[in-house]
Design an enzyme around this catalytic site. Structure first.
Site, PDB file in Angstrom:
ATOM      1  CG  LEU A 333      -2.059   0.896   1.208  1.00  7.78           C
ATOM      2  CD1 LEU A 333      -3.000   0.848   0.138  1.00  7.78           C
ATOM      3  CD2 LEU A 333      -2.804   0.976   2.668  1.00  7.78           C
ATOM      4  NE  ARG A 337      -2.972   4.366   3.021  1.00  8.09           N
ATOM      5  CZ  ARG A 337      -3.101   3.426   4.236  1.00  8.09           C
ATOM      6  NH1 ARG A 337      -2.257   3.158   4.973  1.00  8.09           N
ATOM      7  NH2 ARG A 337      -4.524   3.133   4.455  1.00  8.09           N
ATOM      8  CB  VAL A 459      -8.833   6.692  -3.486  1.00  8.26           C
ATOM      9  CG1 VAL A 459      -9.724   7.319  -4.572  1.00  8.26           C
ATOM     10  CG2 VAL A 459      -7.858   7.713  -4.157  1.00  8.26           C
ATOM     11  CD  GLU A 460      -4.228   3.517  -2.848  1.00  7.59           C
ATOM     12  OE1 GLU A 460      -4.309   2.942  -2.059  1.00  7.59           O
ATOM     13  OE2 GLU A 460      -3.745   3.284  -4.151  1.00  7.59           O
ATOM     14  N   GLY A 461      -7.675   4.780   1.214  1.00 11.02           N
ATOM     15  CA  GLY A 461      -7.867   5.165   2.739  1.00 11.02           C
ATOM     16  C   GLY A 461      -8.159   6.487   2.938  1.00 11.02           C
TER      17      GLY A 461
END
Length: 844
Positions: A333, A337, A459-461
């Site tokens: 991830l 990030r 997005v991405e958390g």
């Protein structure tokens, strides 16, 4: 009596000392009792949460959590540099791509990248930035990856998303780390050459960020594939949404829970989250419809399947990859990030800085550049200062990735804070541009970025989740020097080994708390005079900042431990308190990155206003986060008062940047030169005459050249030699020898450029009719391109462009969508890993 009391106290001290000094006695009488309490305090942690906590590595953020950061260590990290090959790619294909892009046509007319752009990014290897050369990719560094995405993002959000997704968390990244050799050898060359368009499907409608609640599932079974019976595989059912590149993907990465009720793989029934690669023309795969995220034209949509049979070797990593999916995702991830989203956010901030600086100098009101008004200066100061700090944090985090780290906490920090500051920069830019910013059209270089910035927030958390639960929640366990050891000991079922490990960690933790308690108080009182808190040979301008960060690092380590002890497992639910602790850790990271940037750039004195604004703003925010945490932590008045004394014995003495500092930053941004170029380095600055940004750059240069000439006119008006207004003012000034013919020509040029700069787009009253006309023109052009492609033998394209397409599952007609022609064209069914298949070029 006094003698008796003395002996009693001495006896108690000796007994306590013996208990604490003798490990065996201490463990039985003290440690084991505390271990029982600690186990009760620990919150329940799901398997997916545990894997997320364990993912990645600890880097510089661990030093910041220690309460005593090693500045020499920070400054010793090498500054990342582009290789000649990487720089050539940026100057060549990336620049060419930026010139090809017209975000207005992409978002308003085509609702997609033009076919020639799709073809260009594939042929030039934009999908293979992270794929090693042995598989046909470039094998670029994280810095190059970031620079590519940032430059494209400053030109077109649609193109940036299209390029960054195949190079971010997805099939290529996962295959590189976890794929079998057969999977790598088959897929990676095809991905690098653009023969496959990848997407990755994780988010389910009901589960959202809760991966543990993922309803998508597969059941291990035997079935038929490619004419062969009794193949070991699984039947997978799923429904996903928000999948970028999904509508045009040829290969689908899929996350689902795998079950084995018949125990075909072993004794376990619930095998856990698993990842697989599925060709999108596999029978039963439903893909091709689109979402429309905030006027963004990048391909994004839902997909689904019901009891789709796939062979076992389609699992990433083969059968050994069963149940390892969440661990794979968490470990990879950091790319999304740490690299992609911060790069697009910094690109947006640099775009805001470059355009606002120029626009504020060129645009005049009340015969004065608007950038000279204090209200605009304030916004320019924020844009400049935030951009300087954002870029510093981007580069520092990239340096960690290129050093082989997977900085999970640092990547969460930059994901949250850089996307939020990017949003703030664009908001300020829109305010400065006023009506020019809100009137959308081909001349608006900010509007689409403003509309699309919430995409990176989500997005991405999602940012709310990242700030409230991830930064400190993960940071406390991963970065704290003793907490993870204590947690692991508490989970150890062997009482003897658990007692030994917990005792060792507990003693170290106690010393750690005592040291940071003392340092928090002492540094707050005398920190500015402690030389060891700043690196040797630092400048006087930066020494004070290093010492302030050292002081707040000690206070943070102290207050974090107090919060963990006071709240225990409930801190997981006290999200706002956790968020404020995360804010402190984040500001420590961003500020230290800013100081390192100043050092790596060679300490340019001209950048000092940017450095001062960034550091003073960051330190002030840190102080406010401390204050808000202490104001909200539950406890008796005396307890909270004591905490405040230990953190702020002299009160809150940090102040936000002064107005004069914002004034200095604003003036730097409004003047062409090295500072402005350094601040906005790496974005695409158009040079073609018809480009609005090119006209803005020309106008800025021209207004600087005309400064002395305009001063002559103002003086002449003041002396009443010439009129105060009117189109004939310049001619009148020439006739009266106030200015020369050459100077008059330059003023007329500036007048024309100013007119172009402030101009906004207008359209026919019937927007719909004009939109249809424009769309028809683009469709005609697209069909012409399709005809050429067909003539060149591209008739086997997996996706074709059509204006009016009837979806088989819906009898309504949609315009400008993508049709999956796999339903009407044949493709040899085979195992995509072990057998050769026909190469299917993709037009879109």
């Amino acid at each position: 009596m006094l003698a008796f009391l003395f002996y009693v106290i001495l006896f108690v001290v000796v007994i306590v000392g013996l208990i604490l000094a003798v490990p065996l006695i201490r463990r039985h009488l003290v440690t084991n009792q505390i271990l029982k309490i600690f186990r009760k305090m620990l919150p329940q942690i799901s398997q997916t949460e545990q894997e997320a906590l364990d993912a990645g590595t600890v880097w510089w953020e661990g030093d910041l959590f220690s309460g005593k950061p090693d500045w020499k260590k920070l400054l010793a990290y090498p500054k990342p540099q582009l290789t000649p090959e990487e720089q050539a790619f940026l100057d060549g294909p990336v620049e060419q791509l930026c010139v090809m892009l017209d975000e207005w046509k992409i978002t308003h007319e085509l609702k997609d990248l033009p076919p020639e752009v799709w073809q260009f990014v594939k042929e030039k290897g934009f999908f293979g930035l992270i794929i090693p050369k042995q598989y046909g990719g470039y094998g670029f560094s994280a810095l190059a990856h970031s620079e590519v995405v940032m430059k494209i993002g400053s030109r077109s959000g649609t193109a940036a998303v299209t390029v960054m997704v195949p190079n971010s968390l997805g099939p290529a990244e996962l295959l590189l780390h976890y794929g079998t050799e057969n999977q790598k050898e088959y897929y990676l060359p095809r991905l690098a050459k653009g023969l496959e368009v990848p997407c990755f499907a994780l988010t389910s409608p009901e589960a959202g960020s809760d991966a543990g609640a993922m309803p998508d599932f597969g059941v291990v079974c035997r079935g038929e594939y490619d004419g062969k019976a009794d193949i070991l595989g699984m039947r997978v059912t799923w429904e996903k949404r928000y999948i970028t590149l999904g509508p045009v993907a040829t290969i689908l990465g899929l996350a689902f829970k795998l079950y084995d009720p018949d125990r075909l793989l072993g004794k376990e029934e619930d095998l856990g989250i698993t990842l697989a690669l599925i060709p999108t023309n596999t029978p039963g795969v439903n893909i091709g419809r689109r979402h429309y995220p905030l006027n963004g034209a990048f391909q994004n949509g839902p997909n689904s399947g019901k009891e789709v049979f796939i062979p076992m070797d389609w699992i990433i990593g083969g059968q050994e990859g069963v149940g390892q999916g969440w661990r794979m995702l968490m470990n990879c991830l950091s790319v999304g990030r740490a690299i992609s989203l911060p790069a697009t956010s910094v690109g947006a901030a640099k775009l805001a800085a470059r355009t606002c600086g120029a626009y504020s100098r060129v645009r005049t009101q009340f015969k004065t550049p608007i950038g000279y008004f204090e209200g605009v200066e304030e916004a320019l100061g924020r844009i400049g200062g935030n951009t300087y700090m954002m870029d510093a944090a981007r580069v520092l985090t990239i340096a960690a990735v290129d050093l082989g780290e997977k900085p999970s906490v640092a990547s969460a920090i930059v994901k949250y804070h850089l996307t939020e500051r990017g949003r703030l920069a664009i908001n300020d830019a829109m305010d400065i541009h006023g009506g020019k910013g809100i009137c959308i059209g081909p001349r608006n270089y900010l509007g689409r970025t403003y509309q699309q910035i919430p995409v990176s927030i989500t997005v991405e958390g999602a940012n709310i989740l990242t700030r409230n639960m991830i930064i400190f929640g993960q940071g406390a366990l991963r970065c704290h020097p003793y907490l993870l050891k204590e947690v692991n000991a508490a989970h150890d079922k062997n009482q003897d080994s658990a007692s030994l490990a917990f005792d060792e960690a507990l003693i170290g933790h106690a010393k750690f708390i005592l040291r940071n308690t003392a340092n928090s108080f002492v540094y707050a009182l005398f920190g500015n005079h402690i030389k060891d808190n700043a690196p040797e040979n630092c400048t006087p301008e930066t020494a004070a900042y290093y010492r302030q960060l050292a002081r707040f690092s000690a206070s943070f380590a102290f207050i974090a431990d107090i919060g963990l002890i006071r709240l225990g497992g409930s801190l997981k639910r006290r999200e706002r308190l956790s968020a404020r602790l995360g804010d402190i850790l984040s500001m420590l990271y961003l500020c230290s990155a800013t100081l390192k940037r100043f050092e790596d750039d060679g300490r340019p004195n001209s950048d000092l206003p940017l450095l001062h604004w960034s550091m003073q703003d960051g330190i002030y925010r840190m102080q406010q986060a401390f204050d808000e945490f202490l104001a909200n932590i539950p406890g008796h008045f005396t307890f909270v008062w004591l905490l405040r004394v230990l953190v702020f014995p002299l009160g809150k003495r940090c102040r936000p940047p002064l107005d004069v500092l914002a004034h200095e930053v604003a003036r730097l941004m409004m003047a062409p030169g090295a500072v402005r170029d350094r601040l906005t380095a790496g974005i695409h600055v158009p040079t073609a005459e018809h480009e609005p940004m090119a006209e803005l750059e020309q106008a800025l240069q021209c207004v600087i050249e005309c400064g002395a000439i305009e001063a002559k006119l103002r003086e002449a008006v003041k002396l009443r030699k010439i009129s105060d207004h009117g189109d004939g003012q310049i001619d009148q000034a020439v006739q009266l020898n106030v200015i020369t013919e050459v100077e008059a020509s330059l003023l007329n040029k500036l007048k024309d450029l100013r007119s172009k700069v402030i101009k906004v787009d207008d359209f026919k009253q019937d927007f719909e009719r004009e939109a249809k006309s424009s769309n028809n023109e683009s469709i005609s052009a697209t069909r012409s391109i399709d005809a050429v492609m067909s003539a060149k033998g591209a008739i086997n394209a997996n996706y074709v462009i059509d204006n009016d397409i009837v979806d088989e599952t819906d009898d309504t007609t949609t315009t400008g969508k993508v049709k999956n022609s796999a339903k009407t064209t044949s493709r040899k069914k085979s195992n995509p890993v072990t057998e050769d298949t026909e190469i299917v070029e993709t037009v879109k």
